[in-house]
Motif scaffolding. Structure first.
Motif, mmCIF file in Angstrom:
data_model
loop_
_atom_site.group_PDB
_atom_site.id
_atom_site.type_symbol
_atom_site.label_atom_id
_atom_site.label_comp_id
_atom_site.label_asym_id
_atom_site.label_seq_id
_atom_site.Cartn_x
_atom_site.Cartn_y
_atom_site.Cartn_z
ATOM 1 N N VAL A 69 0.865 -1.178 0.000
ATOM 2 C CA VAL A 69 0.000 0.000 0.000
ATOM 3 C C VAL A 69 0.904 1.231 0.000
ATOM 4 O O VAL A 69 1.679 1.429 0.931
ATOM 5 C CB VAL A 69 -0.926 0.015 1.236
ATOM 6 N N PRO A 70 0.821 2.072 -1.024
ATOM 7 C CA PRO A 70 1.711 3.238 -1.111
ATOM 8 C C PRO A 70 1.179 4.441 -0.334
ATOM 9 O O PRO A 70 0.968 5.516 -0.898
ATOM 10 C CB PRO A 70 1.763 3.508 -2.617
ATOM 11 N N ALA A 71 0.969 4.260 0.964
ATOM 12 C CA ALA A 71 0.337 5.316 1.758
ATOM 13 C C ALA A 71 1.198 6.565 1.859
ATOM 14 O O ALA A 71 0.716 7.680 1.627
ATOM 15 C CB ALA A 71 0.026 4.782 3.158
ATOM 16 N N VAL A 72 2.473 6.401 2.188
ATOM 17 C CA VAL A 72 3.334 7.574 2.342
ATOM 18 C C VAL A 72 3.553 8.251 0.994
ATOM 19 O O VAL A 72 3.574 9.479 0.903
ATOM 20 C CB VAL A 72 4.674 7.172 3.005
ATOM 21 N N GLU A 73 3.680 7.462 -0.062
ATOM 22 C CA GLU A 73 3.860 8.039 -1.392
ATOM 23 C C GLU A 73 2.626 8.834 -1.816
ATOM 24 O O GLU A 73 2.748 9.875 -2.462
ATOM 25 C CB GLU A 73 4.165 6.944 -2.420
ATOM 26 N N MET A 74 1.446 8.342 -1.462
ATOM 27 C CA MET A 74 0.222 9.078 -1.785
ATOM 28 C C MET A 74 0.154 10.388 -0.997
ATOM 29 O O MET A 74 -0.264 11.418 -1.537
ATOM 30 C CB MET A 74 -1.009 8.221 -1.498
ATOM 31 N N MET A 75 0.574 10.339 0.258
ATOM 32 C CA MET A 75 0.619 11.570 1.055
ATOM 33 C C MET A 75 1.641 12.549 0.470
ATOM 34 O O MET A 75 1.435 13.754 0.497
ATOM 35 C CB MET A 75 0.962 11.251 2.510
ATOM 36 N N GLU A 76 2.761 12.020 -0.042
ATOM 37 C CA GLU A 76 3.737 12.890 -0.696
ATOM 38 C C GLU A 76 3.137 13.536 -1.936
ATOM 39 O O GLU A 76 3.429 14.696 -2.233
ATOM 40 C CB GLU A 76 4.994 12.103 -1.062
ATOM 41 N N GLY A 77 2.306 12.805 -2.672
ATOM 42 C CA GLY A 77 1.631 13.383 -3.825
ATOM 43 C C GLY A 77 0.715 14.527 -3.439
ATOM 44 O O GLY A 77 0.685 15.571 -4.103
ATOM 45 N N VAL A 78 -0.016 14.346 -2.347
ATOM 46 C CA VAL A 78 -0.888 15.420 -1.855
ATOM 47 C C VAL A 78 -0.041 16.614 -1.410
ATOM 48 O O VAL A 78 -0.375 17.765 -1.690
ATOM 49 C CB VAL A 78 -1.778 14.906 -0.698
ATOM 50 N N MET A 79 1.075 16.316 -0.747
ATOM 51 C CA MET A 79 1.959 17.386 -0.285
ATOM 52 C C MET A 79 2.559 18.136 -1.479
ATOM 53 O O MET A 79 2.709 19.363 -1.431
ATOM 54 C CB MET A 79 3.059 16.776 0.579
ATOM 55 N N LEU A 80 2.895 17.414 -2.542
ATOM 56 C CA LEU A 80 3.411 18.078 -3.743
ATOM 57 C C LEU A 80 2.349 18.964 -4.384
ATOM 58 O O LEU A 80 2.661 20.036 -4.918
ATOM 59 C CB LEU A 80 3.919 17.044 -4.742
ATOM 60 N N LEU A 81 1.088 18.546 -4.338
ATOM 61 C CA LEU A 81 0.009 19.383 -4.841
ATOM 62 C C LEU A 81 -0.082 20.682 -4.040
ATOM 63 O O LEU A 81 -0.198 21.772 -4.609
ATOM 64 C CB LEU A 81 -1.319 18.628 -4.791
ATOM 65 N N VAL A 82 -0.004 20.574 -2.732
ATOM 66 C CA VAL A 82 -0.038 21.761 -1.873
ATOM 67 C C VAL A 82 1.172 22.650 -2.154
ATOM 68 O O VAL A 82 1.057 23.877 -2.230
ATOM 69 C CB VAL A 82 -0.110 21.355 -0.384
ATOM 70 N N CYS A 83 2.352 22.030 -2.335
ATOM 71 C CA CYS A 83 3.555 22.804 -2.656
ATOM 72 C C CYS A 83 3.392 23.545 -3.973
ATOM 73 O O CYS A 83 3.806 24.705 -4.088
ATOM 74 C CB CYS A 83 4.769 21.889 -2.743
ATOM 75 N N GLY A 84 2.815 22.866 -4.961
ATOM 76 C CA GLY A 84 2.595 23.521 -6.251
ATOM 77 C C GLY A 84 1.677 24.723 -6.132
ATOM 78 O O GLY A 84 1.924 25.764 -6.740
#
Length: 151
Positions: A69-84
């Protein structure tokens, strides 16, 4: 803390602070260099977010192929969206926070801090070693097989 106060701080206080700081920087270095610097940070941030987004998507795909389950990677994706979003907003402090979150170690540390603080994950006590006679969780675990009867 009151949610209305948090809303007021996020949507009124931060833009006002950014506007004040942009005016101060503009009065020191001039209007055109300030505008150029703001546009440059948005373009550079967008490029970096795009690169890291592709890398994160590849890590998600690899984890799913391994059956994890890529839970941390998915959270990183959300964090990258916020960063963008933060990097596209005009302002120096939102850009600074956005660029700090583009550092993978800082981003992962912030994600783990939020998860621990929200009680989603909890640290393992006892050195992380599990005894054979203790269950993996505090609840009762019953192992077995089942067969579904179709009627």
């Amino acid at each position: 803390m009151n949610s209305l106060l948090i809303f007021l701080l996020l949507f009124v206080g931060i833009p006002l602070f950014e506007l004040y700081f942009l005016i101060e920087v503009g009065s020191e270095i001039g209007a055109l260099p300030t505008i150029f610097f703001t546009i440059f940070t948005a373009v550079l941030g967008g490029f970096l977010v795009r690169m890291q987004g592709f890398t994160t998507a590849l890590r998600v795909r690899d984890a799913m192929e391994r059956g994890e389950v890529p839970a941390v990677e998915m959270m990183e994706g959300v964090m990258l969206l916020v960063c963008g979003i933060l990097l596209l907003l005009p302002g120096f402090f939102t850009d600074a926070f956005g660029f700090v979150c583009l550092i993978p170690q800082a981003r992962r540390g912030l994600i783990l801090w939020v998860l621990k603080r929200s009680q989603i994950i909890q640290p393992v006590h006892g050195g992380g070693q599990q005894q054979d006679d203790q269950p993996a969780r505090s609840g009762r675990v019953i192992e077995g097989e089942f067969k579904r009867d179709e009627k």
